[in-house]
Design an enzyme around this catalytic site. Structure first.
Site, PDB file in Angstrom:
ATOM      1  N   HIS A 131      21.319  37.437  19.665  1.00  0.00           N
ATOM      2  CA  HIS A 131      22.631  37.540  19.027  1.00  0.00           C
ATOM      3  C   HIS A 131      22.729  38.810  18.177  1.00  0.00           C
ATOM      4  O   HIS A 131      23.708  39.563  18.280  1.00  0.00           O
ATOM      5  CB  HIS A 131      22.891  36.303  18.161  1.00  0.00           C
ATOM      6  CG  HIS A 131      24.185  36.354  17.426  1.00  0.00           C
ATOM      7  ND1 HIS A 131      25.400  36.076  18.018  1.00  0.00           N
ATOM      8  CD2 HIS A 131      24.466  36.691  16.141  1.00  0.00           C
ATOM      9  CE1 HIS A 131      26.377  36.224  17.131  1.00  0.00           C
ATOM     10  NE2 HIS A 131      25.827  36.596  15.983  1.00  0.00           N
ATOM     11  N   CYS A 159      33.578  43.526   9.498  1.00  0.00           N
ATOM     12  CA  CYS A 159      35.023  43.325   9.454  1.00  0.00           C
ATOM     13  C   CYS A 159      35.422  41.956  10.010  1.00  0.00           C
ATOM     14  O   CYS A 159      36.375  41.348   9.532  1.00  0.00           O
ATOM     15  CB  CYS A 159      35.731  44.413  10.256  1.00  0.00           C
ATOM     16  SG  CYS A 159      35.475  46.079   9.621  1.00  0.00           S
TER      17      CYS A 159
END
Length: 290
Positions: free
Chosen positions: A68, A41
């Site tokens: 990450h 999103c």
């Protein structure tokens, strides 16, 4: 043997720009066993080994790139810390890559490790911090009581179902719209509502307490004077002209990127330890197979 990630996210790029970037990368990815595209999103990220494509995106390499993805899968970099949807999106990125082409085993192992870490982090969670659909419906509720009134949910996919569930929990009746009327009807039956197509929903829109949207593509039929609209589509499904007229009565996906709720410190601390362990596990494995 060096992993890299090229990334952009809400806060540095708008949803429409992220969509263009994702489509460009997706078009270039065919035949690249050593690339995987992750689209959520609020972020677009390309993971890979070897030569990088030329893009203006921020670049992270090596162990930092591994860490990450572990953080993303654990929900530590999400607008709602620890939310579940991003883990599903990481899982989907790997599944779609495997369905379309052979996948480099280093990337396969990377994503599997991140998914395992994300599951483990959430297993120790004492309570859910919510999700984007709940935040969107809460925003609608701030503008008008929803109890006993109708919320129009446009979208019958995973996020549309989450919006419908959140609306019912808020005491609203739901009408669900989709380009596929049968799909809308099936989902509406779960929540005691009715299903209609998007053209019919556009005619109904003026009569409801609020509109919650999770669609792929523009809802072209939507127009006129509307109640508050919460749109968690990425990019927005509401035509630009309609958004402009709504002014403060429109909530978009990037508006939800700002964290408004207290940060769950215990979850962050435990998930951080899991991220560190999984990062170490993958880096050691990569060294062994080098």
């Amino acid at each position: 043997m060096t992993l890299w990630v090229l990334a952009t996210q809400a806060g540095t790029s708008r949803a429409e720009e992220r969509e263009r970037i994702a489509r460009s990368l997706d078009a270039a990815i065919a035949g690249h066993a050593d690339w995987i595209l992750l689209e959520t999103c609020h972020r677009v990220e390309l993971y890979g080994f070897g030569a990088m494509p030329e893009t203006p995106l921020a670049t992270t390499t090596g162990e930092d790139a591994v860490r990450h993805l572990m953080r993303v899968a654990a929900g530590l970099d999400s607008a709602i810390v620890g939310e579940d949807e991003v883990l599903h999106q990481v899982r989907e990125a790997l599944a779609q890559a495997r369905a379309s082409r052979p996948v480099d085993r280093r990337l396969h192992r990377l994503f599997e490790t991140a998914i395992a870490g994300g599951r483990r982090a959430r297993a120790g969670r004492t309570a859910s911090g919510g999700n984007l659909a709940q935040k969107a419906v809460a925003w609608l509720q701030e503008r008008s009581s929803l109890t006993g009134r109708t919320i129009l949910v446009a979208g019958a996919g995973r996020m549309g179902a989450s919006l419908a569930h959140s609306a019912r929990q808020a005491g609203a009746d739901v009408t669900i719209a989709s380009r596929d009327t049968n799909r809308a009807t099936r989902l509406a039956q779960v929540y005691g509502g009715r299903g209609i197509d998007l053209a019919g929903a556009a005619e109904l829109a003026r009569e409801v307490a609020g509109i919650a949207i999770a669609l792929g593509g523009i809802w072209k039929e939507l127009s006129g004077d509307l109640p508050p609209v919460a749109d968690i589509s990425a990019p927005s499904a509401v035509p630009a002209g309609v958004r402009a007229r709504l002014n403060g009565s429109y909530l978009g996906i990037d508006d939800l990127y700002v964290r408004a709720q207290p940060v769950p410190r215990a979850y962050i601390d435990e998930a951080g330890r899991i991220v560190a362990a999984k990062t170490h596990e993958y880096v050691r494995w990569l060294e062994r197979v080098a």
